[in-house]
Design a protein around this motif. Structure first.
Motif: not given
Length: 322
Positions: A92-96, A102-109, A123-126
């Motif tokens: 998940f990404y956002s300009a805000m 919090e850390r979620l299983n298999r979810v990156v912010f 793009m580098e994160q992807m």
């Protein structure tokens, strides 16, 4: 394990990413790892949910604040994904700056707030997440499953081409070509039966009493025989596959690149080498043959090459005038 790599990208600024060719960059990056990329771009979470219900994705990228005026935002999307037992890695990404901490299983912010060249860093994160997920697909113990599954798909593609040319596009020319295929089958059968004490000398009649369709779809028409038939079809139709950088002799190349590798992997076992790295080991003529991470990429590359080659040939055969 699959050679196809599916990406779901959810963002209501699709046109902006496409103008920057970021979708193409992601596709090219996956291709460089010798996976076959399939990117689906959705502009709403509702559309994304529909795609998730119909497909398995290897990774999901999503704007966290999409559909900001509705309840269908990041939190709701996460709940939907997990409630449907989708264990895909999600970015998940956002300009805000209001992203969860919090850390979620298999979810990156990832927040783009205040970043220079934010999209480039996104793009580098992807790409990093793609690296993570493809690394899991590189598990050597799963390699055999990949090769068996994908070579079965190649077998089906060759069978479809044979049925198209020898049955659907039946002509005097295709009949003459299939006669050569039959003679090869009969020669193989005779050689095998000569080794048997129960040879009844009737193998030729047994083959010729069957229809072309039954022969092509029969178990005896194995991968090697299909490849030999494909070579004959290429020669008879003067298919344009040579213009795509493919091997000149399909039969010999397919035996070496696909069938040989498949057979070696089928009899391989896992070993930790001197450097502490897992490899698969098989034997030929008393010599060890090693399959490591680099070999995995080579195998995927070859499979993709033959998939493309057979697609080109199939389209060429479909256009043959009867």
């Amino acid at each position: 394990m699959r050679i196809k790599y599916k990406i779901l990208w959810v963002d209501d600024h699709k046109d902006e990413f496409e103008q920057l060719s970021y979708d193409k960059r992601i596709i090219d990056y996956v291709s460089s790892l010798f996976f076959e990329p399939h990117l689906i771009f959705c502009e709403t979470i509702a559309e994304a949910k529909e795609k998730i219900s119909q497909n398995h994705f290897d990774v999901i990228f999503s704007d966290y604040n999409i559909d900001a005026d509705s309840e269908e935002q990041g939190d709701a999307f996460i709940s939907y994904i997990r409630s449907h037992n989708v264990n895909t890695e999600v970015l998940f990404y956002s300009a805000m700056q209001d992203l969860p901490t919090e850390r979620l299983n298999r979810v990156v912010f990832f927040s783009l707030a205040g970043l220079q060249n934010g999209y480039r860093k996104l793009m580098e994160q992807m790409e990093n997440l793609i690296d993570l997920t493809t690394e899991k697909l590189n598990d050597l113990t799963a390699l055999r499953g990949l090769v068996m599954s994908e070579t079965s798909e190649l077998d089906k593609k060759m069978e479809d081409i044979c049925l198209c040319y020898f049955v659907e596009k039946k002509s005097d020319k295709s009949d003459a070509a299939f006669e050569g295929v039959l003679k090869g089958l009969e020669s193989d059968y005779l050689n095998n039966l000569k080794k048997s004490e129960n040879c009844d000398k009737k193998c030729t009649h047994k083959i010729r009493n069957k229809s072309v369709k039954d022969i092509v779809t029969g178990l005896a028409f194995d991968s090697a025989r299909k490849a030999r038939a494909i070579k004959r079809i290429i020669e008879e139709t003067l298919s344009p596959i040579d213009k795509h950088g493919f091997p000149e002799d399909f039969y010999k190349s397919y035996l070496h690149d696909i069938i040989y590798v498949r057979n070696q992997l089928a009899h391989s076992y896992s070993r930790i080498n001197e450097g502490g790295v897992e490899v698969l080991v098989s034997k030929k003529d008393g010599q060890d043959i090693f399959f490591d991470g680099a070999k995995i990429k080579e195998i995927r590359q070859r499979i993709l090459l033959y998939e493309k080659m057979l697609e080109v040939l199939f389209e060429s055969v479909r256009q043959v005038e009867v």
